[in-house]
Scaffold this active site. Sequence first.
Site, short mmCIF file in Angstrom:
data_model
loop_
_atom_site.label_atom_id
_atom_site.label_comp_id
_atom_site.label_asym_id
_atom_site.label_seq_id
_atom_site.Cartn_x
_atom_site.Cartn_y
_atom_site.Cartn_z
N SER A 1 -2.30 4.14 3.29
CA SER A 1 -3.50 4.02 2.47
C SER A 1 -4.63 3.29 3.20
O SER A 1 -5.81 3.58 2.97
CB SER A 1 -3.19 3.27 1.16
OG SER A 1 -2.44 4.07 0.29
N ALA B 1 0.84 -1.20 0.00
CA ALA B 1 0.00 0.00 0.00
C ALA B 1 0.87 1.24 0.00
O ALA B 1 1.92 1.28 0.64
CB ALA B 1 -0.89 0.01 1.24
N ASP B 2 0.43 2.28 -0.73
CA ASP B 2 1.06 3.58 -0.53
C ASP B 2 0.88 3.94 0.94
O ASP B 2 -0.10 3.57 1.58
CB ASP B 2 0.42 4.63 -1.44
CG ASP B 2 1.35 5.82 -1.66
OD1 ASP B 2 2.33 5.96 -0.91
OD2 ASP B 2 1.09 6.61 -2.59
N CYS B 3 1.84 4.68 1.47
CA CYS B 3 1.96 4.79 2.93
C CYS B 3 0.71 5.36 3.59
O CYS B 3 0.27 6.46 3.27
CB CYS B 3 3.20 5.59 3.27
SG CYS B 3 4.70 4.73 2.78
#
Length: 808
Positions: A322, A318-320
Site C-alpha cells: 500500500s 498496511a495492505d501489501c
Amino acid sequence: MPKILSFLLCLSFTITSFVICIDEKEKVLKISTDAATPTGSDFTYICDPVRYAKLKLDIKSFAFCDSKLPYNVRAKDLVDQMTLAEKIAQLGNNADGVARLGLPKYEWWSEALHGLSNVGPGTVFDNLVPHATSFPTVILTAASFNEKLWREIGQVVSTEARAMYNLGRSGLTFWSPTINVARDPRWGRITETPGEDPFIVGTYASNYVRGLQDVAGTEHYKDLNTRPLKVAACCKHFAAYDVDNWHGVDRYHFDARVTEQDLEESFLRPFEMCVKDGDASSVMCSYNRVNGIPSCADPKLLRETLRQEWNLHGYIVADCDSVEVMVTGHKFLNDSNEDAVAQTLKAGLDLDCGAYYPKYLGNAVNQGKVRESNIDEALQNLYIVLLRAGYFDGLPAYKALGKNDICTNRSIELATQVAREGITLLKNDGPTLPLNTATFKTLAVVGPHANSTVAMIGNYAFDPRNPGSPCRYTSPIDGFSTYGKVNYAAGCGDVKCKDASLIPPAVEAAKTADATIIVTGLDLSIEAEGLDRLDLLLPGKQTDLINQVAAAAKGPVILVLMTAGGVDISFAKTNPKIKAILWVGYPGAEGGRAIADVVFGQYNPAGRLPITWYQADYINKLPLTSMQFRPDDSQGYPGRTYKFFNGPTVFPFGFGLSYTKFNYTLNATVPSLSAKLQRFTHCHDLNYMANKTKPTCPAILVSDLQCGEYIELTLVVQNVGGKVGSEVVLVYSKPPDGITGTFLKQLIGFQRVYIAAGASQEVKFVFNGCKSLGIVDNAGNNILPFGGHTIIVGDGVASFPVQVTFHN
C-alpha cells in the site's frame, strides 16, 4: 490476495533450521532443510536460556528477556539495543531479526480467514503437515446468525495455528478477518465478508477475533496491553474499501468519496466493534483513498480514530504494498518514496507489508522527514503483541499442541456443521423438501458445481501453486451418493458455461431420475479479489441448462446455488417445475455432505441471507463507485442494503425458510425510555420533513448522555411444525417518523434458538437505548432522537412502540 512485489522472499526459521523461499516471478515454493524434520518437542521460545547458551549469548544482558518486567519496558529495551539500520530492517512483513541480540527472523504475514491457508508466506505446509481444516467462506458462515458458532470456529483455527507454530510452520500473527460491509452486490470480495449489515459484520468480527485470540481465563484483563494472545488477529481493510476492479477502476487508484454520515454509520462501525468488543490486536489499512487521502497515510483514521478514540491495543499494518501504491498508483502529493514512508509512519502505520519501509526509511530519517522516535514507537507496538502471544516467553497452555491437533474429526465435523447452519432455503413448493430415501432412490446430480471441490473452499484457502490442502473434500456428488444412486452430468464445461454442448447429457439424466439436483452458480473466475462483477445474472448458458433440465425432469427439481453475491434467479423462483432452491455460499471442503444432509432432511435448514438479492436491473441504476448508502433522487440512485433500499428484490436480507413453522408471542416489553439530561446537556437539532412537526428538543448527542438506559424484550418462540429445527430471531429498530435521511430500519439484535417439534423457548433481549435507538445525522454525529421509535421482530411478526423522552 494482496498485491505482492516480485522478489525472492525467504523465511529463515532459525530455531527449526529450515529455509523457505518463494520466488514471486517463477511462483515456485522452495524448501531447504539442514536438520531433521522439526517436531513440537524441538520447538522453543525466543528467551529460552538454553537457546541463548547455544547461541553463545548472555541472556542476562538482555532485559527484554526478563519476564518479571512489564511488556512495554521489555519492548523498549529490545528496540533501544538496536541500531537504526537494524530497527528499519524489522519494519517489513519479512522482519530480518538481529542475530547479535538473539532475535530471529520473523514473517508477520499469515492468513486465517476461514481456516489456515498457505496464501501468506508465514504459514507453510509440507509432508509433515499437508492439510488444515477448511471452513465455509465467511458469507455462508454469517448466514448461520450464530455468535457461539463464529467464536468456536476461531478457537479451532487458532488451535491449529498454535500447533503449526509449535511445528515451526507458522507465525503467531494472522491477518484475518475481513470485515468490510458488502455495500454493493457487484463487489468481488463479498465471499470474505459477513454481509451488508454493519452490526452483523461487527458482531461476527468481535466473536471470530475472540475465538482466535482469547486465552481461557484471561478474557477480562484490566490492562489489555498485557492480555495474553493465543494468536494475534487483524481486522481489515480500513476503511471504505469495497471496489476492487470495475470497468477499469481499481483499488490501487480509487478515491472513495464518503460522507461523514456513511463513514460513521456503516464503514467504521464494524471496525469499532472489532477493536472495542473483540480487542483485536491489529488493524490493516486499505489501498484506496478516503476523501482524497490514502487510508494508510491518514492520521485521522489511524492515529486519532484507531489509537486515541478506540484505544487499539496492538499494531497497524498496511495492505501489501500500500505504501508503494501511494507513490505509483495514487501519486499522492507527488510524494517521493521517502515522503511516503515518512507520512505513513507519522500517521500511525507500524508495519509495511512490503519493502518500502526497509528500503526508504533510512533515507527519510537522514533527510529529516521523520524521527527515529517514530520508528521506535512502531517497533514497540509490534513487539508488545509478540510478547503477549508468547513469542518471547512461550505460552505453556499450548506447548503440547502438534500435528494430531490439526484436521481432527471434531474440526472436520464442525466445518460440516457450519455449512449446514448457513445453508439457506429460498423456495420449497409443496413442500418438496426434504426428500426421503424410500421414494427418491435415483438422483440426477448435474451442473458445473455438481462435482465441485476446490471451488467450494473459495479464496484465502489454499494457493494451488504451493503445498497444502483441506483435510479432505466431499463433493456434492459424493454427498448425494450416500443417499441414493447418482447419475452425474456436468451440463457445462465450467461455471462460465460458454457453450451448450454438454447440456443434452444433463437433460437425459433428469428424464429417468426420481429427483434432479442442479448445482450451479459462480466461482472465483466471476467474483474474487481484484475482480468485481459486471452483472447479477448466472453466467453463460447456465440459465438454459437449468430451464432445459427442469422441463425434461421426471421428478422434482432442486436448484442449488453456489455463490457469494446475490444472483437474479427470478426465472427459477417462478418456474413451477423447480420445486426448491437452496443457497449454499461456498460451503467449504465438506460442503457436499452438508448439502445432501439438508436436501434429505438430516438437517433442517435455518440459514438467513446476510445480503439483499437485487433484481438484475439494479446495477443499471447506479455505478459501483458511487459510495453512498442513501438514495439520491437527483441522480436517480436507489438506496443500498435493506436499511435504505425499498424497491423490489429477488430475496430480501434475512430471508430463509425452514422445514417446520414457528410462532411468536410477545411476552414482555419496556415501552418507554427516559434519558436524564445533565446540567450541560443541550438539545441537538435534527432535520424533519416539511409536513412533520419537529419536537421542541429533537435529539441529544449520545456523547452527552450516560447511556445507562436499557430496553428489555421477551418473546416465546414455539415450533408448531412437525420437525425439530432452529429459528433465527431478528430484531430491528425504526426511528420516529418524519426524520429525513435516516434508515428504514436497522438490525439491533439476533439469536438462533434450537427448538424441538411442539416445544417452546423463551428468548430474551436486552438493548442499550443509545446503541439500539441512536442514529447518525448528516454531519456524522451519533444522536438519540426524541419521540416514538418502533421495535420490529422479524418481518413484522411482532412490533411495539418505544417512547423516548428527556427529563432533567
